[in-house]
Design a protein around this motif. Structure first.
Motif, PDB file in Angstrom:
ATOM      1  N   THR A  37       0.758  -1.094  -0.114  1.00 20.17           N
ATOM      2  CA  THR A  37      -0.064  -0.079  -0.165  1.00 20.17           C
ATOM      3  C   THR A  37       0.872   1.363   0.067  1.00 20.17           C
ATOM      4  OG1 THR A  37      -0.150   0.009   2.254  1.00 20.17           O
ATOM      5  CG2 THR A  37      -1.925  -1.244   1.225  1.00 20.17           C
ATOM      6  N   ALA A  38       2.158   1.211   0.313  1.00 14.49           N
ATOM      7  CA  ALA A  38       3.050   2.442   0.502  1.00 14.49           C
ATOM      8  C   ALA A  38       2.372   3.311   1.413  1.00 14.49           C
ATOM      9  CB  ALA A  38       3.371   2.947  -0.740  1.00 14.49           C
ATOM     10  N   SER A  39       1.524   2.887   2.383  1.00 11.96           N
ATOM     11  CA  SER A  39       1.080   3.844   3.294  1.00 11.96           C
ATOM     12  C   SER A  39       1.031   3.453   4.812  1.00 11.96           C
ATOM     13  CB  SER A  39      -0.488   4.289   2.898  1.00 11.96           C
ATOM     14  OG  SER A  39      -1.018   4.870   4.018  1.00 11.96           O
ATOM     15  N   SER A  40       1.682   3.714   5.861  1.00  8.38           N
ATOM     16  CA  SER A  40       1.630   3.501   6.908  1.00  8.38           C
ATOM     17  C   SER A  40       0.433   3.583   7.615  1.00  8.38           C
ATOM     18  CB  SER A  40       2.903   3.996   7.973  1.00  8.38           C
ATOM     19  OG  SER A  40       3.838   4.653   7.202  1.00  8.38           O
ATOM     20  N   ASN A  41      -0.480   4.749   7.429  1.00 13.48           N
ATOM     21  CA  ASN A  41      -1.692   4.949   7.567  1.00 13.48           C
ATOM     22  C   ASN A  41      -2.492   3.938   7.308  1.00 13.48           C
ATOM     23  OD1 ASN A  41      -1.355   7.155   9.132  1.00 13.48           O
ATOM     24  ND2 ASN A  41      -2.224   8.632   7.817  1.00 13.48           N
ATOM     25  N   ASN A  92       6.719   8.608  13.009  1.00 15.60           N
ATOM     26  CA  ASN A  92       7.925   7.881  13.109  1.00 15.60           C
ATOM     27  C   ASN A  92       8.129   7.519  11.525  1.00 15.60           C
ATOM     28  OD1 ASN A  92      10.216   6.638  13.936  1.00 15.60           O
ATOM     29  ND2 ASN A  92       8.850   4.477  13.979  1.00 15.60           N
ATOM     30  N   MET A  93       9.091   8.048  11.081  1.00 15.59           N
ATOM     31  CA  MET A  93       9.459   7.412   9.516  1.00 15.59           C
ATOM     32  C   MET A  93      10.904   7.263   9.368  1.00 15.59           C
ATOM     33  SD  MET A  93       6.575   8.347   7.808  1.00 15.59           S
ATOM     34  CE  MET A  93       4.923   8.727   8.709  1.00 15.59           C
ATOM     35  N   ASP A  94      11.393   6.100   9.818  1.00 14.26           N
ATOM     36  CA  ASP A  94      12.934   6.049   9.670  1.00 14.26           C
ATOM     37  C   ASP A  94      13.138   5.516   8.420  1.00 14.26           C
ATOM     38  OD1 ASP A  94      12.417   6.065  12.270  1.00 14.26           O
ATOM     39  OD2 ASP A  94      13.266   3.776  12.851  1.00 14.26           O
ATOM     40  N   THR A 140       5.464  14.534   8.448  1.00 16.45           N
ATOM     41  CA  THR A 140       5.162  13.549   7.301  1.00 16.45           C
ATOM     42  C   THR A 140       3.994  12.528   7.518  1.00 16.45           C
ATOM     43  OG1 THR A 140       7.605  13.215   6.884  1.00 16.45           O
ATOM     44  CG2 THR A 140       6.205  11.960   5.528  1.00 16.45           C
ATOM     45  N   ALA A 141       3.027  12.776   6.653  1.00 12.93           N
ATOM     46  CA  ALA A 141       1.920  11.812   6.825  1.00 12.93           C
ATOM     47  C   ALA A 141       2.191  10.510   6.180  1.00 12.93           C
ATOM     48  CB  ALA A 141       0.682  12.584   6.216  1.00 12.93           C
ATOM     49  N   GLY A 142       1.572   9.554   6.796  1.00 12.97           N
ATOM     50  CA  GLY A 142       1.909   8.161   6.425  1.00 12.97           C
ATOM     51  C   GLY A 142       1.195   7.790   5.199  1.00 12.97           C
ATOM     52  N   VAL A 143       1.173   8.393   4.125  1.00 11.34           N
ATOM     53  CA  VAL A 143       0.678   8.338   2.739  1.00 11.34           C
ATOM     54  C   VAL A 143       1.712   8.140   1.750  1.00 11.34           C
ATOM     55  CG1 VAL A 143      -1.654   9.115   3.380  1.00 11.34           C
ATOM     56  CG2 VAL A 143       0.138  10.493   2.544  1.00 11.34           C
ATOM     57  N   PRO A 144       1.428   7.531   0.575  1.00  9.45           N
ATOM     58  CA  PRO A 144       2.312   7.388  -0.411  1.00  9.45           C
ATOM     59  C   PRO A 144       3.065   8.522  -0.852  1.00  9.45           C
ATOM     60  CG  PRO A 144       0.178   5.952  -0.929  1.00  9.45           C
ATOM     61  CD  PRO A 144       0.083   6.864   0.114  1.00  9.45           C
ATOM     62  N   GLY A 145       4.152   8.740  -0.907  1.00 10.48           N
ATOM     63  CA  GLY A 145       5.015   9.799  -1.644  1.00 10.48           C
ATOM     64  C   GLY A 145       5.288  10.938  -0.920  1.00 10.48           C
ATOM     65  N   VAL A 146       4.524  11.108   0.283  1.00  9.94           N
ATOM     66  CA  VAL A 146       5.003  12.568   1.047  1.00  9.94           C
ATOM     67  C   VAL A 146       6.249  12.590   1.595  1.00  9.94           C
ATOM     68  CG1 VAL A 146       3.277  13.673   2.259  1.00  9.94           C
ATOM     69  CG2 VAL A 146       3.756  11.213   2.881  1.00  9.94           C
ATOM     70  N   GLY A 147       7.157  11.472   1.531  1.00 13.09           N
ATOM     71  CA  GLY A 147       8.578  11.541   1.967  1.00 13.09           C
ATOM     72  C   GLY A 147       9.255  12.475   1.014  1.00 13.09           C
ATOM     73  N   LEU A 148       8.960  12.375  -0.154  1.00 16.58           N
ATOM     74  CA  LEU A 148       9.323  13.350  -1.198  1.00 16.58           C
ATOM     75  C   LEU A 148       9.161  14.517  -1.111  1.00 16.58           C
ATOM     76  CD1 LEU A 148      11.343  11.791  -3.533  1.00 16.58           C
ATOM     77  CD2 LEU A 148       9.431  12.186  -4.907  1.00 16.58           C
ATOM     78  N   LEU A 194      10.800   2.502  -3.779  1.00 19.57           N
ATOM     79  CA  LEU A 194      11.854   2.792  -2.644  1.00 19.57           C
ATOM     80  C   LEU A 194      10.379   3.206  -1.521  1.00 19.57           C
ATOM     81  CD1 LEU A 194      14.894   4.810  -3.613  1.00 19.57           C
ATOM     82  CD2 LEU A 194      14.597   2.418  -2.967  1.00 19.57           C
ATOM     83  N   ASP A 195       9.428   3.942  -1.967  1.00 16.73           N
ATOM     84  CA  ASP A 195       8.442   4.158  -1.108  1.00 16.73           C
ATOM     85  C   ASP A 195       7.778   2.894  -0.409  1.00 16.73           C
ATOM     86  OD1 ASP A 195       6.370   5.946   0.094  1.00 16.73           O
ATOM     87  OD2 ASP A 195       5.440   6.362  -1.523  1.00 16.73           O
ATOM     88  N   MET A 196       7.490   2.051  -1.493  1.00 14.29           N
ATOM     89  CA  MET A 196       6.868   0.738  -0.688  1.00 14.29           C
ATOM     90  C   MET A 196       7.869   0.045   0.511  1.00 14.29           C
ATOM     91  SD  MET A 196       5.937  -0.581  -4.436  1.00 14.29           S
ATOM     92  CE  MET A 196       4.983  -1.905  -4.124  1.00 14.29           C
ATOM     93  N   ARG A 207      10.408   1.471   2.117  1.00 18.44           N
ATOM     94  CA  ARG A 207      10.615   2.287   3.326  1.00 18.44           C
ATOM     95  C   ARG A 207       9.335   2.393   4.155  1.00 18.44           C
ATOM     96  NH1 ARG A 207      10.663   6.849  -0.692  1.00 18.44           N
ATOM     97  NH2 ARG A 207       8.623   8.418  -0.466  1.00 18.44           N
ATOM     98  N   THR A 208       8.201   2.262   3.665  1.00 17.70           N
ATOM     99  CA  THR A 208       6.920   2.100   4.339  1.00 17.70           C
ATOM    100  C   THR A 208       6.921   0.889   5.284  1.00 17.70           C
ATOM    101  OG1 THR A 208       5.728   3.261   2.695  1.00 17.70           O
ATOM    102  CG2 THR A 208       4.337   2.349   4.208  1.00 17.70           C
ATOM    103  N   ALA A 209       7.578  -0.192   4.797  1.00 16.92           N
ATOM    104  CA  ALA A 209       7.597  -1.438   5.379  1.00 16.92           C
ATOM    105  C   ALA A 209       8.503  -1.456   6.529  1.00 16.92           C
ATOM    106  CB  ALA A 209       8.000  -2.535   4.325  1.00 16.92           C
ATOM    107  N   VAL A 210       9.521  -0.611   6.285  1.00 12.52           N
ATOM    108  CA  VAL A 210      10.651  -0.351   7.367  1.00 12.52           C
ATOM    109  C   VAL A 210       9.790   0.697   8.526  1.00 12.52           C
ATOM    110  CG1 VAL A 210      12.852   0.819   8.079  1.00 12.52           C
ATOM    111  CG2 VAL A 210      12.573  -0.518   5.875  1.00 12.52           C
ATOM    112  N   ASN A 211       9.186   1.535   7.767  1.00 12.24           N
ATOM    113  CA  ASN A 211       8.475   2.675   8.979  1.00 12.24           C
ATOM    114  C   ASN A 211       7.603   1.828  10.032  1.00 12.24           C
ATOM    115  OD1 ASN A 211       9.781   4.875   7.808  1.00 12.24           O
ATOM    116  ND2 ASN A 211       7.856   5.186   6.712  1.00 12.24           N
ATOM    117  N   VAL A 212       6.704   0.915   9.438  1.00 13.00           N
ATOM    118  CA  VAL A 212       5.799   0.105  10.349  1.00 13.00           C
ATOM    119  C   VAL A 212       6.514  -0.827  11.264  1.00 13.00           C
ATOM    120  CG1 VAL A 212       3.763   0.361   8.767  1.00 13.00           C
ATOM    121  CG2 VAL A 212       4.856  -1.822   9.002  1.00 13.00           C
TER     122      VAL A 212
HETATM  123  N1  ASP Z   1       4.642   6.255   2.204  1.00  7.43           N
HETATM  124  C1  ASP Z   1       5.468   6.587   3.555  1.00  7.43           C
HETATM  125  C2  ASP Z   1       4.634   6.068   4.788  1.00  7.43           C
HETATM  126  O1  ASP Z   1       3.248   6.041   4.461  1.00  7.43           O
HETATM  127  C3  ASP Z   1       5.732   7.945   3.732  1.00  7.43           C
HETATM  128  C4  ASP Z   1       6.876   8.297   2.761  1.00  7.43           C
HETATM  129  O2  ASP Z   1       8.011   8.106   2.953  1.00  7.43           O
HETATM  130  O3  ASP Z   1       6.397   8.982   1.584  1.00  7.43           O
HETATM  131  O4  ASP Z   1       5.167   5.605   5.678  1.00  7.43           O
END
Ligand code: ASP
Length: 454
Positions: free
Chosen positions: A289-293, A325-327, A367-375, A402-404, A406-411
């Motif tokens: 989902t590329a989204s921690s939320n 938390n967005m490691d 940074t909201a946990g949704v796809p692409g915000v990290g950028l 990478l978004d996908m 890194r989201t796995a790492v975030n959760v």
């Molecule tokens: N997609 C990431 C997340 O939801 C945030 C990001 O790095 O864009 O955790």
């Protein structure tokens, strides 16, 4: 109508994790195959018994995309009610609400510390590998980053003026703040508060049941999401960026498989292998989902039903982690900063790197946990050290994969910190952690009893 609580053990079928993995691999294979069949967004028409079918229109846009988007929407549908209800329950069950500050302090402290470690390590590796050296690229597509909010704005915006607006717009920090205040008020309201707390406990059980139902359709959802995605993700865009991609990917993997286990072992003494095994489902959800939320329902279930974190802690730390938390994101930002500086031949000083660590760590809160915000938040980091924001255009092409990841790492980080906080507060079920079967009953939901009760 009474709904039985227990699920019947049904005939042995593959575990949910295996089914999700199969869905994921099959989706990637089908998507890549379709891309090979229809390169560069072209279409292919096949005739079936004199009916002409457009593969793109019928299979990709008509079936796969619909299933994938419906699945994604159902996950996101659960996030706000789940976070609100379980957080209120969590605060009520703490009894002593003064503990809240301590738990919050520990969670936020650990979240920020792990993010700072992640980005420092990322910068270190990027400086050694130098992925941007020799890449003489000029940004040909421009990236106009949305303005990143300042820290003061982030703090002010944590407090909702209208909680219903926060719910409707899914502003998670505001939902969390409102739920905390609401929960504290319930705990302080005597008899009336007790009645409301009971209602919330029931609501929480119902919503968790909905999560379970959703988990059962996850293999198909994950399959459809990845199949659709891989019809467009093109590995040829990598070109010069392969080194950048590999460095980010390498640091993400090391952070998940080495740093987290080491921190977990040091702070709790628990066996990290079990942790990584139990993390699999949530990590796959996050990847797809590329989204921690959107993954909060699954992370919460993993923490409370598999890892042994009591709801009083997890209901607070998991949504908070998914929001602040967005490691993984910080790792991408660290490597990207070094990469962009090298590509544009700009030297950064030690003070610049410290600024990057600090800004990216604080930026992860916003940074909201949704796809692409990290950028988007990367724009803020680059600006702090005077690097051209258009640099983002260089890496945008490889960002989705990478978004996908890194989201796995975030959760994974959210879950690890939840365990550490729970253990330190004695809100941790050690036997559940050790039990490899824990949470497996959520995997075999039997819907037949619903029909029987008609
Ligand atoms: N997609 C990431 C997340 O939801 C945030 C990001 O790095 O864009 O955790």
């Amino acid at each position: 109508m009474t709904i039985e609580k227990n699920t019947l053990p049904i005939k042995k079928k593959a575990s949910l994790t295996s089914r999700i993995v199969i869905g994921m691999v099959a989706g990637i294979l089908l998507g890549s195959f379709l891309q090979w069949l229809m390169p560069n967004g072209t279409d292919k028409v096949i005739s079936l018994y004199s009916i002409e079918l457009s593969l793109k229109g019928f299979l990709v846009e008509g079936i796969l995309e619909v299933i994938g988007q419906v699945f994604m929407a159902s996950l996101r549908m659960l996030v706000v009610p789940l976070v609100f209800v379980s957080l209120v329950c969590g605060v009520c069950s703490l009894k002593d609400t003064s503990k809240l500050g301590r738990i919050g302090g520990k969670a936020v402290g650990l979240y920020l510390a792990t993010t700072a470690i992640a980005i420092s390590f990322a910068i270190f590796v990027a400086l050694i590998v130098s992925p941007g050296e020799g890449v003489n690229m000029v940004a040909n597509s421009s990236f106009s980053g949305r303005e990143a909010p300042s820290l003061a704005q982030v703090i002010i915006q944590m407090f909702p003026t209208n909680p219903f607006e926060s719910f409707a717009e899914g502003k998670m920090l505001q939902v969390i703040v409102f739920a905390l205040l609401f929960g504290i008020a319930i705990a302080l309201s005597g008899k009336a508060g007790e009645r409301v707390a009971l209602l919330f406990e029931d609501l929480s059980e119902v919503i968790m049941r909905l999560v379970t139902i959703l988990m059962n359709i996850a293999p198909y959802g994950v399959f459809a999401l990845l199949a659709t995605l891989f019809t467009t993700v093109s590995l040829t865009t990598f070109g010069n960026l392969i080194e950048y991609f590999l460095v980010v990917f390498f640091v993400l993997v090391v952070h998940a498989l080495v740093t987290y286990p080491v921190i977990l072992k040091l702070l709790t003494g628990l066996n990290p292998e079990i942790f990584l095994k139990k993390m699999r489902d949530a990590a796959i959800f996050a990847f797809s989902t590329a989204s921690s939320n959107a993954t909060i329902p699954v992370t919460l279930e993993t923490a409370t039903k598999k890892m042994g974190v009591k709801n009083s802690i997890a209901s607070f730390t998991v949504p908070l982690g998914a929001t602040i938390n967005m490691d993984g994101t910080a790792i991408m930002q660290g490597v990207a900063t070094v990469f962009i500086a090298q590509v544009f031949s700009q030297d950064l000083t030690l003070a610049d790197y410290l600024t990057v660590v600090l800004t990216a760590t604080l930026a992860s809160i916003g940074t909201a946990g949704v796809p692409g915000v990290g950028l988007i938040m990367l724009a803020m980091v680059l600006e702090q050290v005077g690097l051209p924001v258009e640099g983002i255009a260089l890496i945008i092409g490889v960002d989705r994969l990478l978004d996908m990841t890194r989201t796995a790492v975030n959760v994974t980080g959210d879950s690890m910190v939840s365990i550490v906080v729970a253990k330190s507060e004695d809100q941790f079920d050690h036997d559940m952690y050790l039990d490899p079967q824990a949470g497996s009953n959520i995997e075999n939901i039997d819907f037949k009893h619903l029909d029987n009760n008609k």
